[in-house]
Design a protein around this motif. Structure first.
Motif, PDB file in Angstrom:
ATOM      1  N   ASP A   1       0.275  -1.787  -0.059  1.00 37.64           N
ATOM      2  CA  ASP A   1       0.277  -0.058   0.080  1.00 37.64           C
ATOM      3  C   ASP A   1       1.085   1.188  -0.135  1.00 37.64           C
ATOM      4  OD1 ASP A   1      -1.993  -1.645  -0.120  1.00 37.64           O
ATOM      5  OD2 ASP A   1      -2.398  -1.406   2.127  1.00 37.64           O
ATOM      6  N   LEU A   2       0.614   2.102  -0.706  1.00 42.84           N
ATOM      7  CA  LEU A   2       1.471   3.179  -1.223  1.00 42.84           C
ATOM      8  C   LEU A   2       0.798   4.193  -0.591  1.00 42.84           C
ATOM      9  CD1 LEU A   2       3.267   2.954  -4.653  1.00 42.84           C
ATOM     10  CD2 LEU A   2       4.106   2.331  -2.316  1.00 42.84           C
ATOM     11  N   SER A   3       0.903   6.052   0.316  1.00 46.96           N
ATOM     12  CA  SER A   3       0.185   6.627   0.368  1.00 46.96           C
ATOM     13  C   SER A   3      -0.047   7.806  -0.425  1.00 46.96           C
ATOM     14  CB  SER A   3       0.988   7.991   1.171  1.00 46.96           C
ATOM     15  OG  SER A   3       2.081   8.453   0.761  1.00 46.96           O
ATOM     16  N   THR A   4      -1.378   8.339  -0.594  1.00 47.39           N
ATOM     17  CA  THR A   4      -1.349   9.572  -1.110  1.00 47.39           C
ATOM     18  C   THR A   4      -0.476   9.780  -2.482  1.00 47.39           C
ATOM     19  OG1 THR A   4      -3.433   9.512  -0.102  1.00 47.39           O
ATOM     20  CG2 THR A   4      -2.757  11.079  -1.497  1.00 47.39           C
ATOM     21  N   GLU A   5       0.634  10.733  -1.813  1.00 47.88           N
ATOM     22  CA  GLU A   5       1.656  11.475  -2.316  1.00 47.88           C
ATOM     23  C   GLU A   5       1.891  10.213  -3.520  1.00 47.88           C
ATOM     24  OE1 GLU A   5       1.201  11.798   0.953  1.00 47.88           O
ATOM     25  OE2 GLU A   5       0.262  13.711   1.083  1.00 47.88           O
TER      26      GLU A   5
ATOM     27  N   LEU B   1       4.390   8.336  -8.194  1.00 46.37           N
ATOM     28  CA  LEU B   1       4.722   7.445  -9.746  1.00 46.37           C
ATOM     29  C   LEU B   1       3.435   7.336 -10.647  1.00 46.37           C
ATOM     30  CD1 LEU B   1       5.673   4.774  -9.880  1.00 46.37           C
ATOM     31  CD2 LEU B   1       3.613   3.039  -8.647  1.00 46.37           C
ATOM     32  N   GLN B   2       2.505   7.939 -10.429  1.00 49.11           N
ATOM     33  CA  GLN B   2       1.064   8.024 -11.726  1.00 49.11           C
ATOM     34  C   GLN B   2       2.151   9.103 -12.287  1.00 49.11           C
ATOM     35  OE1 GLN B   2      -2.329   9.336 -10.703  1.00 49.11           O
ATOM     36  NE2 GLN B   2      -2.912   8.923 -13.092  1.00 49.11           N
ATOM     37  N   HIS B   3       2.321  10.238 -11.631  1.00 45.51           N
ATOM     38  CA  HIS B   3       3.330  10.924 -12.979  1.00 45.51           C
ATOM     39  C   HIS B   3       4.289  10.607 -13.359  1.00 45.51           C
ATOM     40  CE1 HIS B   3       4.254  14.790 -14.377  1.00 45.51           C
ATOM     41  NE2 HIS B   3       5.618  14.712 -13.642  1.00 45.51           N
ATOM     42  N   LEU B   4       4.964   9.803 -12.236  1.00 39.91           N
ATOM     43  CA  LEU B   4       6.305   9.838 -13.500  1.00 39.91           C
ATOM     44  C   LEU B   4       6.151   8.181 -14.426  1.00 39.91           C
ATOM     45  CD1 LEU B   4       8.190   8.879  -9.703  1.00 39.91           C
ATOM     46  CD2 LEU B   4       8.908  10.545 -11.495  1.00 39.91           C
TER      47      LEU B   4
ATOM     48  N   ALA C   1      10.342   9.020  -2.957  1.00 39.86           N
ATOM     49  CA  ALA C   1      11.430   8.643  -4.077  1.00 39.86           C
ATOM     50  C   ALA C   1      12.206   7.262  -3.290  1.00 39.86           C
ATOM     51  CB  ALA C   1      12.443   9.554  -4.186  1.00 39.86           C
ATOM     52  N   GLY C   2      12.314   7.206  -2.433  1.00 37.35           N
ATOM     53  CA  GLY C   2      12.826   5.958  -1.083  1.00 37.35           C
ATOM     54  C   GLY C   2      11.721   4.672  -1.325  1.00 37.35           C
ATOM     55  N   VAL C   3      10.820   5.045  -0.550  1.00 36.80           N
ATOM     56  CA  VAL C   3       9.652   4.215  -1.050  1.00 36.80           C
ATOM     57  C   VAL C   3       9.497   3.949  -2.373  1.00 36.80           C
ATOM     58  CG1 VAL C   3       6.662   3.815  -0.422  1.00 36.80           C
ATOM     59  CG2 VAL C   3       8.730   5.482   0.986  1.00 36.80           C
ATOM     60  N   LEU C   4       9.503   4.129  -3.167  1.00 34.66           N
ATOM     61  CA  LEU C   4       9.022   4.103  -4.823  1.00 34.66           C
ATOM     62  C   LEU C   4      10.178   2.661  -5.361  1.00 34.66           C
ATOM     63  CD1 LEU C   4       7.047   6.860  -6.265  1.00 34.66           C
ATOM     64  CD2 LEU C   4       6.456   4.935  -5.538  1.00 34.66           C
TER      65      LEU C   4
ATOM     66  N   LEU D   1      15.203   8.158 -13.454  1.00 33.58           N
ATOM     67  CA  LEU D   1      15.734   7.704 -14.112  1.00 33.58           C
ATOM     68  C   LEU D   1      14.497   6.755 -15.090  1.00 33.58           C
ATOM     69  CD1 LEU D   1      19.038   6.905 -12.151  1.00 33.58           C
ATOM     70  CD2 LEU D   1      18.814   8.925 -13.047  1.00 33.58           C
ATOM     71  N   ASP D   2      13.529   6.516 -14.078  1.00 31.90           N
ATOM     72  CA  ASP D   2      12.885   5.937 -14.534  1.00 31.90           C
ATOM     73  C   ASP D   2      11.605   4.946 -13.846  1.00 31.90           C
ATOM     74  OD1 ASP D   2      14.226   3.282 -13.530  1.00 31.90           O
ATOM     75  OD2 ASP D   2      14.126   2.235 -15.617  1.00 31.90           O
ATOM     76  N   ALA D   3      10.707   5.196 -14.544  1.00 25.91           N
ATOM     77  CA  ALA D   3       9.681   3.894 -13.925  1.00 25.91           C
ATOM     78  C   ALA D   3       8.976   3.421 -14.542  1.00 25.91           C
ATOM     79  CB  ALA D   3       8.710   5.261 -13.656  1.00 25.91           C
ATOM     80  N   PRO D   4       9.764   2.261 -14.056  1.00 26.92           N
ATOM     81  CA  PRO D   4       8.780   0.386 -15.064  1.00 26.92           C
ATOM     82  C   PRO D   4       7.671   0.475 -15.267  1.00 26.92           C
ATOM     83  CG  PRO D   4      10.573  -0.206 -13.514  1.00 26.92           C
ATOM     84  CD  PRO D   4      10.363   1.516 -13.210  1.00 26.92           C
ATOM     85  N   GLU D   5       6.671   0.512 -15.982  1.00 30.03           N
ATOM     86  CA  GLU D   5       5.603  -0.291 -15.828  1.00 30.03           C
ATOM     87  C   GLU D   5       5.798  -1.717 -14.517  1.00 30.03           C
ATOM     88  OE1 GLU D   5       2.723   1.420 -16.220  1.00 30.03           O
ATOM     89  OE2 GLU D   5       3.548   2.789 -17.733  1.00 30.03           O
ATOM     90  N   PRO D   6       4.614  -1.653 -14.238  1.00 27.01           N
ATOM     91  CA  PRO D   6       3.937  -3.141 -13.652  1.00 27.01           C
ATOM     92  C   PRO D   6       4.340  -4.262 -14.548  1.00 27.01           C
ATOM     93  CG  PRO D   6       1.988  -1.765 -13.272  1.00 27.01           C
ATOM     94  CD  PRO D   6       2.702  -0.839 -14.588  1.00 27.01           C
TER      95      PRO D   6
END
Length: 87
Positions: free
Chosen positions: A3-7, A12-15, A46-49, A72-77
């Motif tokens: 579970d992730l916080s709202t922030e 993550l969605q923006h990235l 950033a640290g959590v993600l 640097l990147d945000a891979p899709e699930p």
């Protein structure tokens, strides 16, 4: 994924949206401006993600002592693939 916080979900969605059409490093300050979140919240997300969603980041300290975070990147699930050849 935990579970992730709202922030964290907002960042993550923006990235993921940004990296669908762009390449390269994205400074945390730009993410903060785009999402309307404080830069400190984006930096802590950033640290959590990095652990929870596989987001690659780069952390360093600026000459003035301020932390600098670059995404640097945000891979899709991973997507589940259904093998239809075995019926």
């Amino acid at each position: 994924m935990p579970d992730l916080s709202t922030e964290e979900r907002t960042v993550l969605q923006h990235l993921r949206t940004w990296y669908r059409t762009h390449r390269g490093a994205l400074p945390a300050e730009r993410v903060a401006t785009a999402t309307g979140l404080p830069t400190e919240a984006v930096c802590s997300a950033a640290g959590v993600l990095t652990v929870a969603a596989g987001v690659r980041t780069y952390h360093r300290t600026a000459p003035g002592g301020d932390p600098v975070v670059l995404f640097l990147d945000a891979p899709e699930p991973p997507r589940r693939v259904i093998d239809l050849t075995r019926v």
